[in-house]
Enzyme design. Structure first.
Site, PDB file in Angstrom:
ATOM      1  N   SER A   1     -44.144   7.780  -8.490  1.00  0.00           N
ATOM      2  CA  SER A   1     -42.999   8.488  -7.342  1.00  0.00           C
ATOM      3  C   SER A   1     -42.270   9.686  -7.251  1.00  0.00           C
ATOM      4  CB  SER A   1     -41.692   7.565  -6.489  1.00  0.00           C
ATOM      5  OG  SER A   1     -41.799   7.380  -5.881  1.00  0.00           O
ATOM      6  N   ARG A   2     -42.522  10.582  -6.416  1.00  0.00           N
ATOM      7  CA  ARG A   2     -42.172  12.259  -7.490  1.00  0.00           C
ATOM      8  C   ARG A   2     -40.376  11.550  -6.971  1.00  0.00           C
ATOM      9  NH1 ARG A   2     -46.928  14.138  -4.959  1.00  0.00           N
ATOM     10  NH2 ARG A   2     -48.348  14.545  -6.381  1.00  0.00           N
ATOM     11  N   ALA A   3     -39.931  11.184  -5.948  1.00  0.00           N
ATOM     12  CA  ALA A   3     -38.642  11.066  -5.945  1.00  0.00           C
ATOM     13  C   ALA A   3     -38.385  10.223  -6.714  1.00  0.00           C
ATOM     14  CB  ALA A   3     -37.843  10.281  -5.194  1.00  0.00           C
TER      15      ALA A   3
END
Length: 508
Positions: A365-367
């Site tokens: 998850s790039r968040a």
């Protein structure tokens, strides 16, 4: 015989002249030159716009697709069987739009947003273009607000934030739709709505989604947009845009929308069919050159709006099906490049009975932790690292004949940690239940158990906390943090429950 005076006649004529209202109606019309397979070539539609709706003589509506020098290619949204060569076509001057309203919650509609669930028509006072610009940079804010799914595998290691686009990818029958739909019950009471877009799915699968949603009480805040496998490609292709328009309606009204595209592989195939029939130049794997653009348009509309616009959000969970785990294929790599991370479902884990079959090692998850509750961040920091190290160690340990004690202990710990993300369907867990479960694993409390005992132990531990240590939830739930004050009752609960659990196992 009635005698009419000349002055009366002149006054009547003057009155008619005064009331005369000259109105000129200009219609842009053309003639069908060729028709077949739902595609019509039309001559004479000068000035027609790309994507403009056109109306055929039989009442069928189509969309202008190809704009050439001497003719326009239009795709029919109906079966097109009554459209014949030589019949007239009229440009409407309108781009495709759908009615939007809260009355659509709980309904099943098709791509033009017409109800297909047999519950009658739905009144809507507003409409939205199915193709609208994505919010710009100034209109957005960074993803920061967690969207709790209730699944430990996601919330602890691959957190999703409101406004994020997280791809769900895997082979067929690995539980992609189940992972997406299992997030739904957790959205209750959070000013959230859900849009489930079913593209090219079996009608029985769509019915199952609807029935499951009704059983869980989730249908009251759900809209299902369904274009099943027997729908023409011209109907399947616009379905994601219809869903995005419905979700945007809620987003701009300060609500949180979750949209599931199930799945974009089928939409790409419909787009390919629509492009090959009008003889558009094919590209890689015969897909048209703008297939990436057709996926980026609905996905880029997912956003977390700024404070000035009310902080509504639209979170997208696109689903893509791979063939024999071929992630580097054309469509999967395209969608990966657009999204903010991916949840990879492994066929091997699914066949081994792991549910959900999420491969935590290669999912991302790039968040990141920006979209994670502080309590989960505190206890789950080591979980993903230990699972990744275990997967690497397990692969190398198969060829090793003699292992030292530290390696054996690490392998044993990893085998037990792999049991943590397993959940029955549907059984979403609250924040405090996830924190307790994760803490029990990373702190080594499961090491004294056999692997087959871990799942039963964790289920009973969560029940024990509710009944015997309610103060743990009372401390954790309001603040969403894992403090020393909350750790004390949790450690006591784990110690007491472990002793009673092991004693019971010996008696058995």
């Amino acid at each position: 015989m009635v005698n009419t005076r000349p002055d009366e006649i002149s006054s009547i004529i003057l009155g008619q002249i005064e009331q005369y209202d000259q109105e000129v109606k200009v219609f842009n019309t053309g003639t069908v030159l060729q028709v077949g397979d739902g595609i019509a070539r039309i001559h004479g539609l000068d000035g027609v716009m790309a994507g403009e709706l056109v109306e055929f003589e039989d009442g069928t509506v189509g969309t202008a697709l190809n704009l050439e020098s001497d003719n326009a290619g239009a795709v029919s949204t109906g079966d097109g069987l009554a459209t014949q060569e030589g019949s007239s076509v009229k440009a409407t001057g309108k781009i495709a739009q759908i009615p939007v309203s809260d009355a659509y919650l709980g309904r099943v509609v098709n791509a033009p947003a017409q109800p297909i669930d047999g519950k009658g028509r739905t009144a809507a006072s507003e409409s939205r273009l199915i193709e609208s610009p994505a919010p710009g940079t100034i209109s957005r804010r960074s993803v920061y607000e967690p969207m709790q799914t209730g699944l430990i595998a996601i919330d602890s290691t691959i957190p999703i934030g409101r406004g994020q686009r997280e791809l769900v990818i895997g082979d067929r029958q690995t539980g992609k739709t189940a992972v997406a739909t299992d997030t739904i019950p957790n959205q209750r009471g959070q000013n959230a709505i859900r849009v489930h877009v079913a593209i090219g799915q079996k009608a029985s699968s769509v019915a199952q989604v609807v029935n499951t949603s009704e059983e869980r009480g989730a249908m009251e805040y759900t809209i299902v947009v369904a274009e099943t496998a027997n729908s023409p490609a011209t109907s399947q292709y616009p379905a994601p845009y219809t869903g995005a328009a419905s979700a945007e309606y809620s987003m701009y009204r300060k609500q949180h929308a979750l949209i599931i595209y199930d799945d974009l592989s089928k939409q790409a195939q419909a787009h390919r069919q629509m492009s090959l029939l009008p003889r558009r130049p094919p590209g890689r794997e015969a897909y048209p050159g703008d297939v990436l653009h057709s996926h980026s348009r609905p996905l880029e509309r997912a956003a977390k709006l700024s404070s000035q616009l009310g902080e509504g959000s639209m979170t997208a969970l696109p689903i893509v099906e791979t063939q024999a785990g071929d992630v580097p294929a054309y469509i999967p790599t395209n969608v990966i490049s657009i999204t903010d991370g991916q949840i990879f479902l492994s066929a091997d884990l699914s066949n081994a009975g792991v549910r959900p079959a999420i491969n935590v090692g290669i999912s991302v998850s790039r968040a990141g932790s920006a979209a994670q509750i502080k309590a989960m961040k505190q206890v789950a920091g080591k979980l993903k690292l230990e699972l990744a190290q275990f997967a690497e160690l397990e692969a190398s340990a198969q060829s090793a004949s003699d292992l030292d004690k530290a390696t054996r202990n690490q392998l044993a710990r990893g085998q037990r940690l792999r049991e943590l993300p397993k959940q029955s369907q549907p059984a979403p867990l609250s924040v405090e239940e996830q924190v307790a479960t994760t803490h029990a694993g990373v702190s080594g409390c499961l090491d004294v158990l056999d692997i087959g005992q871990v799942q039963g132990f964790l289920v009973q531990l969560r029940e024990y906390l509710i009944t015997n240590k309610p103060d743990f939830a009372e401390i954790t739930r309001p603040t969403k943090t894992f403090t020393e004050r909350a750790e004390i009752p949790l450690k006591e609960a784990i110690k007491e429950h472990t002793e009673s659990f092991l004693l019971l196992q010996k008696q058995i």
